[in-house]
Scaffold this motif. Structure first.
Motif, short mmCIF file in Angstrom:
data_model
loop_
_atom_site.label_atom_id
_atom_site.label_comp_id
_atom_site.label_asym_id
_atom_site.label_seq_id
_atom_site.Cartn_x
_atom_site.Cartn_y
_atom_site.Cartn_z
N ARG A 177 0.80 -1.19 -0.04
CA ARG A 177 -0.10 -0.12 -0.23
C ARG A 177 0.58 0.92 -0.45
N TYR A 178 1.10 2.25 -1.52
CA TYR A 178 1.84 3.12 -1.54
C TYR A 178 1.53 4.21 -1.01
N PHE A 179 1.65 5.05 -0.09
CA PHE A 179 1.55 6.66 0.35
C PHE A 179 1.96 7.45 -0.63
N GLY A 230 -2.95 20.85 4.34
CA GLY A 230 -3.00 19.45 4.45
C GLY A 230 -1.47 18.26 4.49
N VAL A 231 -2.13 17.50 5.27
CA VAL A 231 -0.28 16.59 5.40
C VAL A 231 -0.66 15.33 4.23
N ARG A 232 1.25 14.90 4.26
CA ARG A 232 0.78 13.44 3.15
C ARG A 232 2.76 13.19 3.51
N ASP A 233 2.36 11.56 3.85
CA ASP A 233 3.52 11.37 3.77
C ASP A 233 4.16 11.39 2.34
N TYR A 234 5.20 11.67 2.31
CA TYR A 234 5.58 11.01 0.55
C TYR A 234 7.05 10.27 0.96
N ILE A 235 6.98 9.71 -0.18
CA ILE A 235 8.04 9.19 -0.17
C ILE A 235 9.13 8.25 -1.37
N HIS A 236 10.36 8.54 -1.73
CA HIS A 236 10.94 8.60 -2.86
C HIS A 236 10.89 7.92 -3.42
N LEU A 261 3.95 1.32 2.34
CA LEU A 261 5.51 1.43 2.44
C LEU A 261 5.30 2.83 2.33
N GLY A 262 5.36 3.94 3.24
CA GLY A 262 5.74 4.90 3.41
C GLY A 262 6.88 5.22 4.26
N THR A 263 7.51 6.63 4.78
CA THR A 263 8.87 7.19 5.28
C THR A 263 8.09 7.34 6.86
N GLY A 264 6.28 7.22 7.23
CA GLY A 264 5.80 7.18 8.52
C GLY A 264 5.83 8.91 8.87
N ARG A 265 6.73 10.17 8.11
CA ARG A 265 7.05 11.13 8.70
C ARG A 265 5.78 12.29 7.38
N GLY A 266 4.84 12.90 7.81
CA GLY A 266 4.27 13.74 7.04
C GLY A 266 5.05 15.13 6.54
N TYR A 267 4.55 15.93 6.15
CA TYR A 267 4.69 17.12 5.39
C TYR A 267 3.50 17.53 4.75
N ALA A 314 12.73 3.76 4.42
CA ALA A 314 12.90 4.55 3.60
C ALA A 314 14.16 6.03 4.39
N LYS A 315 15.01 5.25 2.53
CA LYS A 315 15.94 6.48 3.57
C LYS A 315 16.65 7.75 2.62
N ARG A 316 15.51 8.20 1.97
CA ARG A 316 15.74 9.49 1.38
C ARG A 316 14.41 10.42 2.09
N GLY A 317 15.11 11.48 2.35
CA GLY A 317 13.81 12.54 2.62
C GLY A 317 13.47 13.57 1.50
#
Length: 337
Positions: A177-179, A230-236, A261-267, A314-317
């Protein structure tokens, strides 16, 4: 020869990055794509990155004969399925097209896999299956409730896979499940390239940065979030692609799974704009407009399960996502000039 993996939608944004990740992990990716939503030059670009030309089959997942031929011509050890329509707004306007491709096409693919005796599948799902989640970060155990036809097609496909695995334990399935995928490959040779006005935030911001679009519309600034947007979890996208390789490795050991599959951090939207301004060293005009119907305040992944089951982190911010996206956009501008 390295194990061959069929990547449906392999010339698309996520698919092309998955093809590179597979190659780097020692697999032989085979692209299956109808090129309806992919650039014709992607295989050439992939050859530049990988140092070898990928196998390409031009075909539609709704074409059973074409799928059967693909499995006959290649000793496919597994499938990564990415050939789905994915725009939420378009799905509301064209629900039949979404059910035809995302559900009907997927059913066709499963039938072809069964006929070929290939029962290892990584399935591209989506965080949209959660609808408006009750908790954030959202765990995989959260209720599924689609708010649009696109999300509903993903739920239906997940349920098809549940029933299939119950009926036949030989199937090994990974549901991812992609974010919010973002960014581009470090080579700047492949990236997100929507043909018309983008549906997703980062490519929209990128087109404002190039001057192709006038300004960014920020849909609402009165949400219960730190800055009201709005806040979303972006993944490289490269992290996301590597998640598919880890999923495949588990399936080779017979370990089926369903993970976010996400970062667990919202922006927030404003944080995203600020990060893109840092990457471009440009001021990007935006205006606050009314909320969009169906938007939720926060989407963020609970990521522990992917870490524990797949070894995925996730390794990339965000700054890397924006910098790689901008490098890709500049490369396109140079190419067009």
């Amino acid at each position: 020869m390295a194990e061959q993996i069929l990547v449906t939608g392999g010339a698309g944004y996520i698919g092309s990055h998955v093809v590179v990740a597979l190659h780097e992990a020692g697999y032989t990716p085979v692209i299956f794509d109808n090129f309806n939503n992919a650039r014709r030059d992607v295989p050439v670009r992939l050859a530049q990155i990988m140092g070898t030309a990928p196998s390409v089959i031009e075909g539609d997942i709704r074409d059973s004969a074409c799928l059967d031929q693909a499995f006959q011509e290649h000793e496919v050890g597994g499938v990564i399925h990415l050939a789905a329509h994915k725009a939420v707004g378009e799905s509301v306007a064209k629900p039949l097209a979404y059910f035809d491709n995302n559900v009907g096409g997927f059913l066709n693919l499963l039938g072809a896999m069964e006929r070929a005796g290939c029962k290892r599948l990584v399935f591209s799902s989506s965080a949209t299956v959660y609808g408006e989640p009750d908790e954030t970060p959202t765990p995989e155990t959260a209720p599924r409730r689609a708010m649009n036809p696109y999300g509903r097609t993903k739920i239906i496909c997940e349920e098809m896979l549940q029933d299939l695995c119950t009926a036949d334990p030989e199937w090994a399935v990974g549901v991812l499940r992609y974010f919010n995928p973002a960014g581009a490959h470090g080579s700047a040779l492949i990236g997100e390239d929507p043909a018309d006005i983008p549906n997703n935030l980062m490519p929209y911001i990128a087109k404002v940065a190039t001057g192709a679009l006038a300004k960014i519309s920020v849909f609402g600034n009165d949400y219960d979030t730190p800055d009201g947007t709005g806040v979303r979890d972006y993944i490289h996208v490269e992290d996301l692609a590597e998640g598919h390789v880890l999923s495949l490795a588990q399936l080779r050991q017979g370990n089926g799974h369903l993970v976010n599959l996400g970062t667990g951090r919202g922006y927030s939207v404003l944080e995203m704009i600020a990060a893109y301004q840092r990457a471009t060293n440009r001021q990007l005009p935006y205006e606050i407009v009314a909320r969009r119907e169906g938007d939720v305040p926060i989407y963020c992944a609970k990521t522990e399960k992917a870490r524990d089951l797949l070894g995925f982190e996730a390794k990339r911010g965000l700054d890397e996502m924006c910098a790689s996206s901008w490098a890709w956009m500049q490369a396109q501008e140079r190419g067009n000039d």
